[in-house]
Design a protein around this motif. Structure first.
Motif, mmCIF file in Angstrom:
data_model
loop_
_atom_site.group_PDB
_atom_site.id
_atom_site.type_symbol
_atom_site.label_atom_id
_atom_site.label_comp_id
_atom_site.label_asym_id
_atom_site.label_seq_id
_atom_site.Cartn_x
_atom_site.Cartn_y
_atom_site.Cartn_z
ATOM 1 N N ILE A 1 -6.308 -7.947 -4.303
ATOM 2 C CA ILE A 1 -5.635 -6.652 -4.390
ATOM 3 C C ILE A 1 -6.681 -5.593 -4.696
ATOM 4 O O ILE A 1 -7.408 -5.691 -5.685
ATOM 5 C CB ILE A 1 -4.544 -6.657 -5.478
ATOM 6 N N ARG A 2 -6.758 -4.625 -3.832
ATOM 7 C CA ARG A 2 -7.689 -3.518 -4.036
ATOM 8 C C ARG A 2 -6.884 -2.235 -4.182
ATOM 9 O O ARG A 2 -6.064 -1.913 -3.309
ATOM 10 C CB ARG A 2 -8.665 -3.400 -2.873
ATOM 11 N N ALA A 3 -7.117 -1.527 -5.284
ATOM 12 C CA ALA A 3 -6.385 -0.283 -5.543
ATOM 13 C C ALA A 3 -7.331 0.723 -6.179
ATOM 14 O O ALA A 3 -8.089 0.394 -7.098
ATOM 15 C CB ALA A 3 -5.196 -0.540 -6.461
ATOM 16 N N THR B 1 -5.104 1.014 -17.677
ATOM 17 C CA THR B 1 -3.894 0.268 -18.014
ATOM 18 C C THR B 1 -2.715 0.686 -17.144
ATOM 19 O O THR B 1 -1.987 -0.160 -16.600
ATOM 20 C CB THR B 1 -3.535 0.477 -19.500
ATOM 21 N N GLY B 2 -2.532 1.994 -16.976
ATOM 22 C CA GLY B 2 -1.393 2.473 -16.192
ATOM 23 C C GLY B 2 -1.441 2.015 -14.753
ATOM 24 O O GLY B 2 -0.444 1.537 -14.201
ATOM 25 N N VAL B 3 -2.616 2.130 -14.121
ATOM 26 C CA VAL B 3 -2.746 1.719 -12.719
ATOM 27 C C VAL B 3 -2.556 0.218 -12.585
ATOM 28 O O VAL B 3 -1.886 -0.263 -11.656
ATOM 29 C CB VAL B 3 -4.116 2.161 -12.157
ATOM 30 N N ASP B 4 -3.131 -0.549 -13.517
ATOM 31 C CA ASP B 4 -2.984 -2.012 -13.453
ATOM 32 C C ASP B 4 -1.519 -2.418 -13.585
ATOM 33 O O ASP B 4 -1.046 -3.317 -12.878
ATOM 34 C CB ASP B 4 -3.814 -2.667 -14.555
ATOM 35 N N ARG B 5 -0.771 -1.775 -14.485
ATOM 36 C CA ARG B 5 0.651 -2.126 -14.671
ATOM 37 C C ARG B 5 1.468 -1.769 -13.428
ATOM 38 O O ARG B 5 2.344 -2.534 -13.007
ATOM 39 C CB ARG B 5 1.209 -1.392 -15.891
ATOM 40 N N MET B 6 1.176 -0.636 -12.835
ATOM 41 C CA MET B 6 1.920 -0.251 -11.639
ATOM 42 C C MET B 6 1.492 -1.074 -10.408
ATOM 43 O O MET B 6 2.278 -1.269 -9.482
ATOM 44 C CB MET B 6 1.743 1.236 -11.366
ATOM 45 N N THR B 7 0.246 -1.531 -10.419
ATOM 46 C CA THR B 7 -0.167 -2.455 -9.353
ATOM 47 C C THR B 7 0.663 -3.730 -9.430
ATOM 48 O O THR B 7 1.133 -4.255 -8.410
ATOM 49 C CB THR B 7 -1.665 -2.786 -9.482
ATOM 50 N N LEU B 8 0.856 -4.243 -10.653
ATOM 51 C CA LEU B 8 1.704 -5.422 -10.850
ATOM 52 C C LEU B 8 3.131 -5.118 -10.424
ATOM 53 O O LEU B 8 3.786 -5.938 -9.751
ATOM 54 C CB LEU B 8 1.648 -5.861 -12.306
ATOM 55 N N GLY C 1 0.820 -1.217 0.000
ATOM 56 C CA GLY C 1 0.000 0.000 0.000
ATOM 57 C C GLY C 1 0.846 1.255 0.000
ATOM 58 O O GLY C 1 0.483 2.256 -0.641
ATOM 59 N N HIS C 2 1.980 1.215 0.711
ATOM 60 C CA HIS C 2 2.871 2.376 0.758
ATOM 61 C C HIS C 2 3.420 2.698 -0.638
ATOM 62 O O HIS C 2 3.472 3.877 -1.043
ATOM 63 C CB HIS C 2 4.025 2.102 1.728
ATOM 64 N N LYS C 3 3.818 1.676 -1.378
ATOM 65 C CA LYS C 3 4.348 1.899 -2.732
ATOM 66 C C LYS C 3 3.269 2.484 -3.638
ATOM 67 O O LYS C 3 3.532 3.432 -4.416
ATOM 68 C CB LYS C 3 4.883 0.583 -3.303
ATOM 69 N N MET C 4 2.068 1.921 -3.594
ATOM 70 C CA MET C 4 0.984 2.433 -4.427
ATOM 71 C C MET C 4 0.605 3.866 -4.040
ATOM 72 O O MET C 4 0.294 4.701 -4.903
ATOM 73 C CB MET C 4 -0.236 1.519 -4.308
ATOM 74 N N ARG C 5 0.662 4.164 -2.755
ATOM 75 C CA ARG C 5 0.300 5.503 -2.299
ATOM 76 C C ARG C 5 1.341 6.532 -2.761
ATOM 77 O O ARG C 5 0.999 7.658 -3.134
ATOM 78 C CB ARG C 5 0.167 5.506 -0.775
ATOM 79 N N GLN C 6 2.610 6.128 -2.770
ATOM 80 C CA GLN C 6 3.648 7.041 -3.243
ATOM 81 C C GLN C 6 3.543 7.276 -4.752
ATOM 82 O O GLN C 6 3.888 8.345 -5.246
ATOM 83 C CB GLN C 6 5.035 6.485 -2.900
ATOM 84 N N LEU C 7 3.057 6.251 -5.467
ATOM 85 C CA LEU C 7 2.920 6.404 -6.912
ATOM 86 C C LEU C 7 1.712 7.253 -7.285
ATOM 87 O O LEU C 7 1.790 8.115 -8.170
ATOM 88 C CB LEU C 7 2.803 5.027 -7.582
ATOM 89 N N TYR C 8 0.575 6.985 -6.640
ATOM 90 C CA TYR C 8 -0.676 7.617 -7.057
ATOM 91 C C TYR C 8 -1.348 8.440 -5.972
ATOM 92 O O TYR C 8 -2.365 9.086 -6.238
ATOM 93 C CB TYR C 8 -1.661 6.533 -7.535
ATOM 94 N N GLY C 9 -0.823 8.394 -4.754
ATOM 95 C CA GLY C 9 -1.452 9.152 -3.694
ATOM 96 C C GLY C 9 -2.791 8.585 -3.264
ATOM 97 O O GLY C 9 -3.595 9.292 -2.650
#
Length: 574
Positions: A465-467, A473-480, A439-447
């Motif tokens: 996985i909930r994001a 496409t961009g969010v899905d790739r960065m989630t991976l 969650g920390h990584k995703m939050r730093q990427l997208y807030g």
């Protein structure tokens, strides 16, 4: 950790990897034209070659290289030493292995004249990279070293980062993610087998109720049908047991006819005798009443006033005596005749009873008996009914076995699920830490918030996985990307993941430049702090300018392939 990738052809320039951040970039040459492209530069081909040496299948696009006798060598760190594995693209059933340091002593028993079979090489890779002990292959599934490596070397980018390809089964995905997260993957394997068994039983039960399978029907229907057959079997058994084979049935029929004729004649005679007896009894009664009712002659004359002479009186007396003697003789005769008739009637009744019994016996024999062929036919009919009943017994046993097996599976499922819940409870702190890092990584990427959760259902551990913003496409790739980086970070600590991670350029397709920049910085910072290795392939125009100018990025570029280079990374067109 990867060290070097090389081939036995000079046109392929060896690629040396380094600890930490590694980038292979396709760049634009100063003299390139509009017809030149940074795509199709061999970046994906390099990953295909790495996968092939790591016991993967030969991709069909590499067939021309196989025809030209190419061999590829991957040098990597294993078992505390350096191992070089060489595999031919044309005959890759075995690999040539060289090793130094502690790795040589450990790998030597696996080698035969310096070579190792692909399956044995897989086992060594599993042992070294994932601490996965060699086990006999399970035909029903289970962990696969190649599937685990597909989570580490990402060549596909499915929408669901918990899978390595879109078509991957749910059970396989759960098993491998559970292993990477340090959970008991065997619980998932066992529960999947139980669920499969329950689904099969459910389908069988539904088919039996619909009558789609004649041999599979509900137990109550089968039991009712068996009861009817049982009654029929009992009746046929009685008939067979009471059956007598007649050597000469015609003579028995003639005897029965003869007895019937005799009985008929005797009954006619009996009728005549009974009527004669009735007549004799009536005559006897008349004789007795005539004697009583007769009026004396003397009284008649006295009434008339006549005087009878002595001679006349004497004659009248003689006549009376004669008449009395005649009546007495008649009574004696009738009595004797009646007695004689009674004796004949009694004797005839006994004879009729005897003859009736003989005739009934003959008729029973005729009714219960017959020729041998008839008996065989009856036995065949009985055998056929008994066979049907035996088949029903088997179907009833099967129906009861289905019920028993379903209850056993339900109990086993409940037990396994409780076990998974208890294990999950004891692992909750560690799993929450993994979710927090993700969650920390995703939050730093997208807030925005994101979470990696684990629960238990009938199929075992369920990963979700909930994001926020998922679906683009961009969010899905960065989630991976964040999931893979989290697994690398966790795996280095738990030894359930090798200390490297490889991403194809497709991971960054469709991602906003700001997120690409942050992702690359995340990867560099993480491997620097953990001592791991990150390798990515990417086009130079996909690298944000602020990253291109960073010293760490320039130091991490281990190979630049220009859009004008013949054959790209491989060095030849094919």
């Amino acid at each position: 950790m990867f060290i070097r990738l090389s081939a036995n052809h000079d046109e392929f320039k060896p690629i040396s990897f380094q600890p930490g951040f590694n980038a292979i970039i396709a760049d634009r040459a100063p003299d390139s034209t509009d017809q030149d492209s940074r795509n199709a530069r061999g970046k994906s081909t390099m990953l295909m070659l790495i996968n092939y040496v790591l016991a993967g299948n030969l991709h069909k696009s590499l067939r021309p290289l196989a025809d030209d006798g190419w061999e590829v060598t991957l040098t990597l760190q294993m078992f505390g030493g350096t191992v070089a594995a060489t595999r031919s693209l044309s005959s890759g059933r075995k690999l040539s292995i060289t090793a130094d340091g502690p790795a040589r002593e450990l790998i030597s028993p696996w080698l035969s004249e310096g070579q190792i079979a692909v399956d044995s090489w897989k086992e060594l890779l599993g042992l070294s990279l994932f601490r996965l002990e060699p086990v006999e292959e399970d035909p029903t599934g289970g962990l696969s070293v190649r599937t685990l490596l597909s989570y580490v070397i990402r060549t596909d980018t499915p929408k669901d980062p918990l899978k390595v390809i879109t078509q991957q089964g749910a059970t396989s995905s759960r098993e491998h993610v559970a292993f990477l997260m340090g959970l008991d993957w065997k619980l998932i394997h066992d529960l999947a087998a139980i669920k499969k068994g329950l689904d099969q039983l459910k389908a069988i039960t539904a088919a039996s109720k619909e009558g789609l399978v004649a041999t599979l029907r509900p137990e109550d229907v089968l039991v009712l049908e068996r009861a009817a057959l049982k009654n029929e079997v009992d009746e046929w058994r009685q008939r067979v047991e009471g059956f007598r084979v007649l050597e000469d049935p015609n003579s028995l029929v003639a005897r029965a006819d003869e007895l019937t004729a005799t009985i008929s004649r005797l009954r006619d005679e009996a009728v005549v005798d009974r009527r004669m007896r009735e007549l004799y009894l009536a005559s006897l009664s008349d004789a007795e009443s005539a004697d009583v009712d007769a009026l004396p002659v003397e009284e008649i004359f006295d009434a008339a006033g006549a005087i009878l002479s002595d001679g006349f009186k004497r004659q009248v007396g003689e006549v009376r005596e004669f008449h009395a003697a005649l009546l007495e003789n008649r009574r004696l005769f009738l009595g004797e005749e009646i007695d004689s008739l009674d004796m004949r009637i009694k004797a005839r009744a006994a004879e009729l009873s005897r003859l009736d019994e003989q005739r009934d016996g003959a008729l029973r024999i005729l009714d219960a008996g017959g020729a041998l062929d008839e008996l065989n036919g009856m036995r065949a009919e009985l055998n056929e009914i008994e066979a049907r009943m035996a088949a029903l017994d088997l179907q009833i046993d099967q129906a009861r076995e289905l019920v028993t097996r379903r209850e056993e599976l339900k109990l086993e499922q409940s037990t396994k699920r409780n076990e998974a819940t208890r294990y999950l409870t004891t692992s909750r702190e560690k799993l929450d830490e993994i979710s927090d890092r993700f969650g920390h990584k995703m939050r730093q990427l997208y807030g925005k918030d994101a979470a990696l959760t684990v629960s238990v259902d009938d199929a075992g551990y369920k990963f979700t996985i909930r994001a926020a913003g998922a679906g683009s496409t961009g969010v899905d790739r960065m989630t991976l990307f964040c999931f893979d980086l989290t697994m690398l970070e966790e795996g280095i600590a738990t030894a359930h993941h090798p200390d490297f991670l490889v991403h194809d350029s497709s991971v960054f397709d469709g991602v906003d430049p700001r997120q690409r920049a942050s992702a690359l910085q995340f990867a560099q910072a993480m491997v620097e702090s953990t001592g791991g290795q990150y390798i990515c392939t990417i086009n130079s125009n996909d690298v944000p300018d602020e990253v291109l100018d960073e010293d760490w990025f320039r130091a991490g570029v281990i190979r630049t392939v220009l859009d004008t280079e013949t054959g790209g990374l491989v060095g030849r067109e094919f």
